[in-house]
Design an enzyme around this catalytic site. Sequence first.
Site, PDB file in Angstrom:
ATOM      1  N   ASN A  12      71.509 -53.758  68.798  1.00 18.32           N
ATOM      2  CA  ASN A  12      72.681 -54.571  68.442  1.00 18.32           C
ATOM      3  C   ASN A  12      73.857 -54.160  69.346  1.00 18.32           C
ATOM      4  OD1 ASN A  12      75.205 -55.241  67.166  1.00 18.32           O
ATOM      5  ND2 ASN A  12      74.045 -55.818  65.357  1.00 18.32           N
ATOM      6  N   HIS A  15      79.228 -53.873  69.241  1.00 13.34           N
ATOM      7  CA  HIS A  15      80.396 -53.007  69.415  1.00 13.34           C
ATOM      8  C   HIS A  15      80.747 -52.730  70.878  1.00 13.34           C
ATOM      9  CE1 HIS A  15      80.923 -53.046  65.231  1.00 13.34           C
ATOM     10  NE2 HIS A  15      79.684 -52.668  65.040  1.00 13.34           N
ATOM     11  N   HIS A  48      75.853 -60.428  66.449  1.00 17.12           N
ATOM     12  CA  HIS A  48      76.355 -61.084  65.236  1.00 17.12           C
ATOM     13  C   HIS A  48      77.587 -61.910  65.588  1.00 17.12           C
ATOM     14  CE1 HIS A  48      77.787 -60.365  60.785  1.00 17.12           C
ATOM     15  NE2 HIS A  48      77.747 -61.651  61.092  1.00 17.12           N
ATOM     16  N   ARG A  50      80.351 -63.439  64.160  1.00 21.70           N
ATOM     17  CA  ARG A  50      81.062 -63.482  62.871  1.00 21.70           C
ATOM     18  C   ARG A  50      82.015 -64.664  62.834  1.00 21.70           C
ATOM     19  NH1 ARG A  50      80.650 -58.466  59.919  1.00 21.70           N
ATOM     20  NH2 ARG A  50      82.109 -59.488  58.539  1.00 21.70           N
ATOM     21  N   ARG A  54      85.273 -61.363  65.585  1.00 19.56           N
ATOM     22  CA  ARG A  54      85.944 -60.081  65.854  1.00 19.56           C
ATOM     23  C   ARG A  54      85.283 -59.311  66.998  1.00 19.56           C
ATOM     24  NH1 ARG A  54      84.508 -56.861  60.339  1.00 19.56           N
ATOM     25  NH2 ARG A  54      85.380 -58.775  59.511  1.00 19.56           N
ATOM     26  N   GLU A  75      72.532 -62.958  64.561  1.00 20.45           N
ATOM     27  CA  GLU A  75      72.957 -62.704  63.178  1.00 20.45           C
ATOM     28  C   GLU A  75      74.122 -63.620  62.841  1.00 20.45           C
ATOM     29  OE1 GLU A  75      71.948 -57.929  62.900  1.00 20.45           O
ATOM     30  OE2 GLU A  75      74.018 -58.611  62.792  1.00 20.45           O
ATOM     31  N   THR A 106      75.033 -56.866  44.484  1.00 21.15           N
ATOM     32  CA  THR A 106      75.724 -55.595  44.208  1.00 21.15           C
ATOM     33  C   THR A 106      75.283 -54.516  45.196  1.00 21.15           C
ATOM     34  OG1 THR A 106      74.068 -55.246  42.516  1.00 21.15           O
ATOM     35  CG2 THR A 106      76.240 -55.925  41.762  1.00 21.15           C
ATOM     36  N   GLU A 156      65.017 -58.643  56.458  1.00 20.03           N
ATOM     37  CA  GLU A 156      65.454 -57.353  56.999  1.00 20.03           C
ATOM     38  C   GLU A 156      65.999 -56.555  55.826  1.00 20.03           C
ATOM     39  OE1 GLU A 156      67.389 -57.233  60.788  1.00 20.03           O
ATOM     40  OE2 GLU A 156      68.733 -55.629  60.138  1.00 20.03           O
ATOM     41  N   HIS A 199      70.710 -51.244  59.486  1.00 22.52           N
ATOM     42  CA  HIS A 199      72.076 -50.918  59.070  1.00 22.52           C
ATOM     43  C   HIS A 199      72.225 -49.424  58.833  1.00 22.52           C
ATOM     44  CE1 HIS A 199      76.093 -52.434  58.222  1.00 22.52           C
ATOM     45  NE2 HIS A 199      76.204 -51.300  57.562  1.00 22.52           N
TER      46      HIS A 199
HETATM   47  N1  PXP Z   1      71.020 -55.509  60.859  1.00 23.00           N
HETATM   48  C1  PXP Z   1      71.961 -56.332  60.354  1.00 23.00           C
HETATM   49  C2  PXP Z   1      71.526 -57.547  59.632  1.00 23.00           C
HETATM   50  C3  PXP Z   1      73.325 -56.066  60.550  1.00 23.00           C
HETATM   51  O1  PXP Z   1      74.244 -56.913  60.047  1.00 23.00           O
HETATM   52  C4  PXP Z   1      73.697 -54.919  61.271  1.00 23.00           C
HETATM   53  C5  PXP Z   1      75.144 -54.620  61.507  1.00 23.00           C
HETATM   54  O2  PXP Z   1      75.708 -55.616  62.263  1.00 23.00           O
HETATM   55  C6  PXP Z   1      72.687 -54.117  61.799  1.00 23.00           C
HETATM   56  C7  PXP Z   1      71.363 -54.408  61.547  1.00 23.00           C
HETATM   57  C8  PXP Z   1      72.989 -52.907  62.622  1.00 23.00           C
HETATM   58  O3  PXP Z   1      73.647 -51.948  61.854  1.00 23.00           O
HETATM   59  P1  PXP Z   1      74.295 -50.707  62.581  1.00 23.00           P
HETATM   60  O4  PXP Z   1      75.286 -51.239  63.545  1.00 23.00           O
HETATM   61  O5  PXP Z   1      74.886 -49.928  61.463  1.00 23.00           O
HETATM   62  O6  PXP Z   1      73.166 -49.982  63.282  1.00 23.00           O
END
Ligand code: PXP
Length: 254
Positions: A12, A15, A48, A50, A54, A75, A106, A156, A199
Amino acid sequence: MSKAPPLRLGVNIDHIATLRNARGGRHPDPLRAAFAAIEAGADGITAHLREDRRHIRDADMQRLKAEISKPLNFEMAATDDMVRIALGVKPHAVCLVPERREELTTEGGLDVVGQHNALAPVIARFTDAGIRTSLFIAADPAQIEMAARLKSPAIEIHTGAWCDAVNDGDMAKADAEWQRVVAGAALARSAGLEVHAGHGLDYATAETIAALPEIVELNIGFYMIGEALFVGLGETIRTMRAAMERGRARAVAA
Ligand code: PXP
């Protein structure tokens, strides 16, 4: 030798775009990060888009789709606008994620039980377009069973609660969350779903979860981008792959 299926690594790159946007220019370029990640052994690139843009922007998705040689995992929230954009980009896969509070369970995953009427046509449209949908959900039996009923090809599993507990040193909670992940992966696989996870994963948690043979894809971003600041993205991805291979070697066939 493990008989478990291969475990893919989706990197991913959100960032990298966070950093780029901090100055408003073109540097660092998420596309360059995607090329470097693939060169170092990523099986796919995850980004992703968004609603508030962002980090990743529409043009980033277009460039990624046009230029990378590995599958793009898009995503997104399941809004009309995002569905239209994703159908235009035509990624290999979409992962439907919650962005607003009312879409969350939750446990923090997408509430597919509460939103099944809205999600069913979205999944069907992507399937018709040849795009594989995965639903980002907590390892909750009701959510998993609904994902299977909605004929989502994949889920996922949200590993955030487990990873947070590990990082907090709350081992009782970490163990309980881990047991949920283990049971959820087995239930999802037996319901015919392809199982991914992601995540909050780092080298240690990725190695641990790689031992679950039902899981065939990990999507990892934040930790690796942080590590890359110190040792470079290529080295980070090679170290992550090695951790995953060590974990996978402990898996027994599902
Ligand atoms: N999978 C999904 C569906 C996510 O939304 C994210 C965060 O954008 C990730 C994986 C990756 O998570 P992390 O950046 O914490 O490794």
